[in-house]
Design a protein around this motif. Structure first.
Motif, PDB file in Angstrom:
ATOM      1  N   PRO A   2       0.819  -1.219   0.000  1.00  0.00           N
ATOM      2  CA  PRO A   2       0.000   0.000   0.000  1.00  0.00           C
ATOM      3  C   PRO A   2       0.851   1.267   0.000  1.00  0.00           C
ATOM      4  N   ALA A   3       0.254   2.312  -0.524  1.00  0.00           N
ATOM      5  CA  ALA A   3       0.889   3.628  -0.535  1.00  0.00           C
ATOM      6  C   ALA A   3      -0.174   4.661  -0.216  1.00  0.00           C
ATOM      7  N   TYR A   4       0.273   5.809   0.253  1.00  0.00           N
ATOM      8  CA  TYR A   4      -0.647   6.829   0.737  1.00  0.00           C
ATOM      9  C   TYR A   4      -0.428   8.158   0.040  1.00  0.00           C
ATOM     10  N   TRP A   5      -1.512   8.721  -0.414  1.00  0.00           N
ATOM     11  CA  TRP A   5      -1.560  10.050  -1.007  1.00  0.00           C
ATOM     12  C   TRP A   5      -1.874  10.951   0.171  1.00  0.00           C
ATOM     13  N   VAL A   6      -0.966  11.818   0.519  1.00  0.00           N
ATOM     14  CA  VAL A   6      -1.123  12.700   1.671  1.00  0.00           C
ATOM     15  C   VAL A   6      -1.164  14.137   1.145  1.00  0.00           C
ATOM     16  N   ALA A   7      -2.276  14.814   1.407  1.00  0.00           N
ATOM     17  CA  ALA A   7      -2.454  16.165   0.890  1.00  0.00           C
ATOM     18  C   ALA A   7      -2.702  17.143   2.024  1.00  0.00           C
ATOM     19  N   ARG A   8      -2.081  18.295   1.873  1.00  0.00           N
ATOM     20  CA  ARG A   8      -2.364  19.439   2.736  1.00  0.00           C
ATOM     21  C   ARG A   8      -2.956  20.493   1.821  1.00  0.00           C
ATOM     22  N   ALA A   9      -4.073  21.070   2.240  1.00  0.00           N
ATOM     23  CA  ALA A   9      -4.768  22.002   1.364  1.00  0.00           C
ATOM     24  C   ALA A   9      -5.144  23.283   2.090  1.00  0.00           C
ATOM     25  N   LYS A  10      -5.160  24.341   1.304  1.00  0.00           N
ATOM     26  CA  LYS A  10      -5.667  25.631   1.758  1.00  0.00           C
ATOM     27  C   LYS A  10      -6.800  25.983   0.799  1.00  0.00           C
ATOM     28  N   VAL A  11      -7.990  26.086   1.327  1.00  0.00           N
ATOM     29  CA  VAL A  11      -9.169  26.375   0.514  1.00  0.00           C
ATOM     30  C   VAL A  11      -9.376  27.889   0.492  1.00  0.00           C
ATOM     31  N   ASN A  12      -9.292  28.466  -0.697  1.00  0.00           N
ATOM     32  CA  ASN A  12      -9.461  29.906  -0.844  1.00  0.00           C
ATOM     33  C   ASN A  12     -10.888  30.292  -1.226  1.00  0.00           C
ATOM     34  N   ASP A  13     -11.611  29.381  -1.875  1.00  0.00           N
ATOM     35  CA  ASP A  13     -12.994  29.622  -2.281  1.00  0.00           C
ATOM     36  C   ASP A  13     -13.779  28.338  -2.007  1.00  0.00           C
ATOM     37  N   PRO A  14     -14.447  28.249  -0.844  1.00  0.00           N
ATOM     38  CA  PRO A  14     -15.118  27.002  -0.453  1.00  0.00           C
ATOM     39  C   PRO A  14     -16.160  26.504  -1.456  1.00  0.00           C
ATOM     40  N   VAL A  15     -16.898  27.391  -2.083  1.00  0.00           N
ATOM     41  CA  VAL A  15     -17.932  26.972  -3.030  1.00  0.00           C
ATOM     42  C   VAL A  15     -17.299  26.314  -4.253  1.00  0.00           C
ATOM     43  N   GLU A  16     -16.297  26.943  -4.829  1.00  0.00           N
ATOM     44  CA  GLU A  16     -15.630  26.384  -6.010  1.00  0.00           C
ATOM     45  C   GLU A  16     -14.780  25.170  -5.649  1.00  0.00           C
ATOM     46  N   LYS A  52      -5.331  24.177   6.120  1.00  0.00           N
ATOM     47  CA  LYS A  52      -6.455  23.975   7.038  1.00  0.00           C
ATOM     48  C   LYS A  52      -7.270  22.733   6.709  1.00  0.00           C
ATOM     49  N   ARG A  53      -6.844  21.978   5.707  1.00  0.00           N
ATOM     50  CA  ARG A  53      -7.556  20.753   5.306  1.00  0.00           C
ATOM     51  C   ARG A  53      -6.504  19.695   5.011  1.00  0.00           C
ATOM     52  N   PHE A  54      -6.757  18.488   5.500  1.00  0.00           N
ATOM     53  CA  PHE A  54      -5.799  17.408   5.355  1.00  0.00           C
ATOM     54  C   PHE A  54      -6.524  16.165   4.858  1.00  0.00           C
ATOM     55  N   VAL A  55      -5.863  15.453   3.926  1.00  0.00           N
ATOM     56  CA  VAL A  55      -6.476  14.287   3.303  1.00  0.00           C
ATOM     57  C   VAL A  55      -5.444  13.165   3.233  1.00  0.00           C
ATOM     58  N   VAL A  56      -5.875  11.944   3.572  1.00  0.00           N
ATOM     59  CA  VAL A  56      -5.022  10.764   3.447  1.00  0.00           C
ATOM     60  C   VAL A  56      -5.829   9.711   2.689  1.00  0.00           C
ATOM     61  N   ILE A  57      -5.262   9.237   1.571  1.00  0.00           N
ATOM     62  CA  ILE A  57      -5.937   8.271   0.718  1.00  0.00           C
ATOM     63  C   ILE A  57      -4.997   7.093   0.497  1.00  0.00           C
ATOM     64  N   GLU A  58      -5.515   5.895   0.712  1.00  0.00           N
ATOM     65  CA  GLU A  58      -4.714   4.682   0.523  1.00  0.00           C
ATOM     66  C   GLU A  58      -4.939   4.123  -0.875  1.00  0.00           C
ATOM     67  N   PHE A  59      -3.843   3.771  -1.538  1.00  0.00           N
ATOM     68  CA  PHE A  59      -3.872   3.097  -2.830  1.00  0.00           C
ATOM     69  C   PHE A  59      -3.231   1.723  -2.669  1.00  0.00           C
ATOM     70  N   PRO A  60      -3.613   0.758  -3.497  1.00  0.00           N
ATOM     71  CA  PRO A  60      -3.002  -0.565  -3.405  1.00  0.00           C
ATOM     72  C   PRO A  60      -1.480  -0.541  -3.610  1.00  0.00           C
ATOM     73  N   THR A  61      -1.012   0.361  -4.490  1.00  0.00           N
ATOM     74  CA  THR A  61       0.426   0.497  -4.747  1.00  0.00           C
ATOM     75  C   THR A  61       0.746   1.961  -5.011  1.00  0.00           C
ATOM     76  N   ILE A  62       2.020   2.309  -4.884  1.00  0.00           N
ATOM     77  CA  ILE A  62       2.437   3.677  -5.189  1.00  0.00           C
ATOM     78  C   ILE A  62       2.222   3.979  -6.673  1.00  0.00           C
ATOM     79  N   GLU A  63       2.401   2.962  -7.519  1.00  0.00           N
ATOM     80  CA  GLU A  63       2.209   3.163  -8.955  1.00  0.00           C
ATOM     81  C   GLU A  63       0.768   3.541  -9.277  1.00  0.00           C
TER      82      GLU A  63
END
Length: 102
Positions: A2-16, A52-63
């Motif tokens: 498994p591999a993990y997509w780790v994102a840190r985000a700053k939302v500037n326009d919540p609607v869009e 101010k927003r954090f996301v962690v997504i698991e994938f079966p492989t890094i590829e």
């Protein structure tokens, strides 16, 4: 492995930004991904407080995670997010550590 997509985000326009976020689940599903954390409570322990927003997504492989990021569908969604500075992301893929021998 498994591999993990780790994102840190700053939302500037919540609607869009929500329009971007609505596109992503179907894209992730094509690559066997599973969302482990998205939004919710957090506490910055070290580093800048810009995000101010954090996301962690698991994938079966890094590829598969990298292929998802490089897919036409995700590139279009990310271009939408980047347009007019709707949101800023930092994103990394990290492979899970092998289990320690017993």
């Amino acid at each position: 492995m498994p591999a993990y997509w780790v994102a840190r985000a700053k939302v500037n326009d919540p609607v869009e930004y929500a329009k971007y976020a609505q596109r992503v689940p179907a894209i992730l599903a094509k690559y066997g991904a599973r969302v482990l954390a998205r939004g919710g409570r957090y506490q910055v322990l070290e580093g800048p407080g810009k995000f101010k927003r954090f996301v962690v997504i698991e994938f079966p492989t890094i590829e598969q995670g990298v292929a998802c990021f490089n897919s036409r569908e995700y590139k279009e969604a990310a271009a939408f997010r980047r347009r007019n500075n709707v949101g800023e992301n930092e994103l990394v893929m990290v492979e899970a550590a092998e289990a320690a021998p017993k």
